[in-house]
Motif scaffolding. Structure first.
Motif, PDB file in Angstrom:
ATOM      1  N   THR A 188       0.836  -1.204   0.000  1.00  0.00           N
ATOM      2  CA  THR A 188       0.000   0.000   0.000  1.00  0.00           C
ATOM      3  C   THR A 188       0.868   1.249   0.000  1.00  0.00           C
TER       4      THR A 188
ATOM      5  N   HIS B  66       0.934  -5.162  12.140  1.00  0.00           N
ATOM      6  CA  HIS B  66       1.172  -6.030  10.984  1.00  0.00           C
ATOM      7  C   HIS B  66       1.680  -7.385  11.455  1.00  0.00           C
TER       8      HIS B  66
ATOM      9  N   ILE C 208      -1.840   0.473  13.204  1.00  0.00           N
ATOM     10  CA  ILE C 208      -2.117  -0.849  12.644  1.00  0.00           C
ATOM     11  C   ILE C 208      -0.988  -1.803  13.037  1.00  0.00           C
TER      12      ILE C 208
ATOM     13  N   ARG D 166      -3.396  -6.279  10.238  1.00  0.00           N
ATOM     14  CA  ARG D 166      -3.303  -6.454   8.788  1.00  0.00           C
ATOM     15  C   ARG D 166      -2.173  -7.413   8.467  1.00  0.00           C
TER      16      ARG D 166
ATOM     17  N   ARG E  46     -12.329   3.407   6.971  1.00  0.00           N
ATOM     18  CA  ARG E  46     -11.501   4.213   6.068  1.00  0.00           C
ATOM     19  C   ARG E  46     -11.533   3.607   4.683  1.00  0.00           C
TER      20      ARG E  46
ATOM     21  N   SER F  61      -4.373   0.972   3.227  1.00  0.00           N
ATOM     22  CA  SER F  61      -5.341  -0.123   3.274  1.00  0.00           C
ATOM     23  C   SER F  61      -6.733   0.401   3.634  1.00  0.00           C
TER      24      SER F  61
ATOM     25  N   SER G 293     -12.991   6.329  13.700  1.00  0.00           N
ATOM     26  CA  SER G 293     -11.589   6.048  13.461  1.00  0.00           C
ATOM     27  C   SER G 293     -10.852   7.368  13.485  1.00  0.00           C
TER      28      SER G 293
ATOM     29  N   SER H 208       1.532   4.790   8.497  1.00  0.00           N
ATOM     30  CA  SER H 208       2.214   5.270   7.308  1.00  0.00           C
ATOM     31  C   SER H 208       3.396   6.133   7.735  1.00  0.00           C
TER      32      SER H 208
ATOM     33  N   GLY I 106      -8.198   8.289  12.422  1.00  0.00           N
ATOM     34  CA  GLY I 106      -7.530   8.645  11.176  1.00  0.00           C
ATOM     35  C   GLY I 106      -8.448   9.380  10.232  1.00  0.00           C
TER      36      GLY I 106
ATOM     37  N   THR J 212      -9.807  -2.248  21.163  1.00  0.00           N
ATOM     38  CA  THR J 212      -9.686  -2.939  19.882  1.00  0.00           C
ATOM     39  C   THR J 212      -8.278  -2.748  19.327  1.00  0.00           C
TER      40      THR J 212
ATOM     41  N   ARG K 254       2.534  12.536  16.076  1.00  0.00           N
ATOM     42  CA  ARG K 254       1.133  12.163  15.899  1.00  0.00           C
ATOM     43  C   ARG K 254       0.380  12.333  17.217  1.00  0.00           C
TER      44      ARG K 254
ATOM     45  N   ASN L 174      -4.380   8.578  18.316  1.00  0.00           N
ATOM     46  CA  ASN L 174      -4.533   7.923  17.023  1.00  0.00           C
ATOM     47  C   ASN L 174      -3.871   6.541  17.049  1.00  0.00           C
TER      48      ASN L 174
HETATM   49  O1  TXA Z   1      -1.863   0.707   4.285  1.00  0.00           O
HETATM   50  C1  TXA Z   1      -1.831   0.975   5.483  1.00  0.00           C
HETATM   51  O2  TXA Z   1      -2.793   0.763   6.219  1.00  0.00           O
HETATM   52  C2  TXA Z   1      -0.542   1.566   6.043  1.00  0.00           C
HETATM   53  C3  TXA Z   1       0.560   0.508   5.915  1.00  0.00           C
HETATM   54  C4  TXA Z   1       1.850   0.941   6.520  1.00  0.00           C
HETATM   55  O3  TXA Z   1       0.110  -0.693   6.493  1.00  0.00           O
HETATM   56  N1  TXA Z   1      -0.707   1.985   7.391  1.00  0.00           N
HETATM   57  C5  TXA Z   1      -1.466   3.057   7.738  1.00  0.00           C
HETATM   58  O4  TXA Z   1      -1.491   3.307   9.093  1.00  0.00           O
HETATM   59  O5  TXA Z   1      -2.072   3.732   6.934  1.00  0.00           O
HETATM   60  P1  TXA Z   1      -2.039   4.684   9.719  1.00  0.00           P
HETATM   61  O6  TXA Z   1      -1.631   4.627  11.150  1.00  0.00           O
HETATM   62  O7  TXA Z   1      -1.527   5.837   8.939  1.00  0.00           O
HETATM   63  O8  TXA Z   1      -3.577   4.548   9.634  1.00  0.00           O
HETATM   64  C6  TXA Z   1      -4.254   3.645  10.481  1.00  0.00           C
HETATM   65  C7  TXA Z   1      -5.728   3.858  10.406  1.00  0.00           C
HETATM   66  C8  TXA Z   1      -6.114   5.184  11.001  1.00  0.00           C
HETATM   67  O9  TXA Z   1      -7.195   5.717  10.253  1.00  0.00           O
HETATM   68  C9  TXA Z   1      -6.533   4.790  12.405  1.00  0.00           C
HETATM   69  O10 TXA Z   1      -7.406   5.697  13.003  1.00  0.00           O
HETATM   70  C10 TXA Z   1      -7.184   3.445  12.142  1.00  0.00           C
HETATM   71  O11 TXA Z   1      -6.395   2.851  11.162  1.00  0.00           O
HETATM   72  N2  TXA Z   1      -7.168   2.592  13.347  1.00  0.00           N
HETATM   73  C11 TXA Z   1      -6.107   1.963  13.880  1.00  0.00           C
HETATM   74  N3  TXA Z   1      -6.461   1.305  14.999  1.00  0.00           N
HETATM   75  C12 TXA Z   1      -7.777   1.507  15.166  1.00  0.00           C
HETATM   76  C13 TXA Z   1      -8.733   1.091  16.144  1.00  0.00           C
HETATM   77  N4  TXA Z   1      -8.379   0.320  17.180  1.00  0.00           N
HETATM   78  N5  TXA Z   1     -10.009   1.507  16.000  1.00  0.00           N
HETATM   79  C14 TXA Z   1     -10.382   2.279  14.955  1.00  0.00           C
HETATM   80  N6  TXA Z   1      -9.529   2.715  14.002  1.00  0.00           N
HETATM   81  C15 TXA Z   1      -8.242   2.341  14.101  1.00  0.00           C
END
Ligand code: TXA
Ligand code: MG
Length: 318
Positions: free
Chosen positions: A35, A67, A65, A121, A195, A181, A220, A143, A222, A117, A58, A62
Motif C-alpha cells: 500500500t 502487521h 495498525i 493487517r 476508512r 489499506s 476512526s 504510514s 484517522g 480494539t 502524531r 490515534n
Molecule cells: O496501508 C496501510 O494501512 C498503512 C501501511 C503501513 O500498512 N498503514 C497506515 O497506518 O495507513 P495509519 O496509522 O496511517 O492509519 C491507520 C488507520 C487510522 O485511520 C486509524 O485511526 C485506524 O487505522 N485505526 C487503527 N487502529 C484503530 C482502532 N483500534 N479503531 C479504529 N480505528 C483504528
C-alpha cells in the motif's frame, strides 16, 4: 540537495535481516508494503511504540495498525468473528485492515491508544513479509509520514521527512498500490467502513454485504478531516486551469496553461491513478506549486478512495 542518508538501504536480504534485529532491539524501521511505506516498531514494546508517536508528531489518541505475517499470528492478537474470518480468508495477505477486540496481553497498550480494539493487517508486500519473519514479532506501523502529511510511496519520501531519526529505511522502489489499506471495523457482526482505501469497497461488499459508515459510536481517529495534507491549496473538480495554477490531471483530455502538470492516469485508469496520487502531490509540492487544480476522478472502484483523500487534502487547514 542532501546526499542519500546512511540509513537508507536497498531492501536486500542483509538489510532486511538488519531490520529484524533493529525491530527486536526496540528501534524504528521504515519499510515498504504493497500500500504505502510504514514506520515500524515492535508492537509488544511500549517504548518502541512510543518512539513511533514521537517521530511522527502524531496525536496520542490515534491508534496504529499491527502487521502480522499470517492469519494464525493475527488470531493470537485479536478475537475474530465468523465474518472477520471470512474477510481475512478472502483478502489476506492484502490491503485490508480489520479492527477487532484486543486479545493479546503482551501487545503494547499504546498501540490501540486506549481503545479495547486493535487494527490488524497481513501485508502482501514481499519485503514486509520478509521483515515480519526476520523480526519474529508483530510490527506496529502507521504510514511513514509526519502526522498530517500525505503517505509515502517511495523510500525517498520517508528519508525527506524523517532524515536520521529512523534507524533504517528499507528501499524497494514504489509501493505498488500507492493508497493506504481499507479499514473495516465491526458493530457486533455488522461491518463498518472506517476508512476507504486500496481494497475497493465493492470487492469487500461481495463478501460482507453492505458496509455501514461510521456512526457516533465507532469512529476512526484517522478520519480527522485534514489527515492528508499537501502544502499547496487544491481546487477540486477543475476542468480548466486558472493563471498560476499547477494541474493534477486525469485522463486523455488535459486543459492547457498550467505551470506544471502531472497526469494521474492518461488512460483514465483509477488503479493507476491511486498508485500515482501521493507521489504526484509530493512532486507538485516540492516543485513549488502553491495552487493545484485537480481534474475530476470518477467515483467507481478505487476512485471513491482517491476522491476521499483529495477532499481531505483540499479541506481548509485546521
Ligand atoms: O496501508 C496501510 O494501512 C498503512 C501501511 C503501513 O500498512 N498503514 C497506515 O497506518 O495507513 P495509519 O496509522 O496511517 O492509519 C491507520 C488507520 C487510522 O485511520 C486509524 O485511526 C485506524 O487505522 N485505526 C487503527 N487502529 C484503530 C482502532 N483500534 N479503531 C479504529 N480505528 C483504528
Ligand atoms: Mg497515515
Amino acid at each position: 540537495m542532501n546526499s542519500a542518508p546512511a540509513n537508507l538501504r536497498t531492501a536486500d536480504a542483509a538489510a532486511i535481516a538488519r531490520g529484524g534485529e533493529i525491530i527486536r532491539a526496540g528501534g524504528l524501521v521504515a519499510f515498504p508494503t504493497e500500500t504505502v511505506y510504514g514506520l515500524g516498531a515492535d508492537a509488544t514494546n511500549d517504548r518502541a511504540v512510543a518512539s513511533i508517536f514521537a517521530a511522527k508528531g502524531r496525536p496520542q489518541f490515534n491508534p496504529l495498525i499491527v502487521h502480522v505475517p499470517d492469519v494464525v499470528a493475527a488470531e493470537e492478537i485479536v478475537a475474530f468473528t465468523p465474518l472477520a474470518r471470512k474477510l481475512a480468508q478472502a483478502f489476506w495477505p492484502g490491503a485490508l485492515t480489520l479492527v477487532l477486540p484486543r486479545k493479546a496481553k503482551k501487545l503494547s497498550l499504546l498501540v490501540s491508544a486506549g481503545l479495547d480494539t486493535v487494527a490488524v493487517r497481513v501485508p502482501s508486500g514481499a519485503v514486509a513479509q520478509k521483515l515480519l519473519h526476520a523480526a519474529g514479532t508483530p510490527i506496529a506501523a502507521p504510514s511513514a509520514n509526519v502526522s498530517g502529511r500525505i503517505s509515502p510511496t517511495l523510500a525517498s519520501h520517508v528519508a525527506e521527512e524523517f532524515g536520521e531519526t529512523v534507524d533504517l529505511i528499507l528501499d524497494d522502489g514504489a509501493a505498488t498500490l500507492g493508497l493506504e489499506s481499507t479499514v473495516i471495523g465491526f458493530d457486533g457482526e455488522n461491518p463498518v467502513l472506517l476508512r476507504l482505501g486500496a481494497m475497493a469497497r465493492a470487492e469487500i461488499e461481495k463478501i460482507a454485504g453492505p458496509l455501514a459508515m461510521p456512526g457516533a459510536k465507532i469512529t476512526s481517529p484517522g478520519q480527522l478531516i485534514n489527515h492528508y495534507a499537501p502544502l499547496a491549496a487544491l481546487r477540486l473538480n477543475a476542468n480548466d486551469v486558472k493563471p498560476g495554477e499547477a494541474l493534477l490531471a486525469f485522463g486523455a483530455h488535459v486543459p492547457e496553461g498550467a505551470r506544471m502538470t502531472r497526469n494521474l492516469s492518461a488512460t483514465g485508469n483509477v488503479k493507476e491513478a491511486a498508485a500515482n496520487l501521493f507521489a504526484m502531490l509530493r512532486e507538485l509540492d516540492s516543485n513549488g506549486a502553491q495552487n493545484i487544480a485537480v481534474m475530476p476522478v470518477p467515483e467507481h472502484g478505487l476512485g471513491e478512495a482517491i476522491n476521499d483523500r483529495l477532499r481531505r487534502a483540499a479541506a481548509p487547514r485546521t
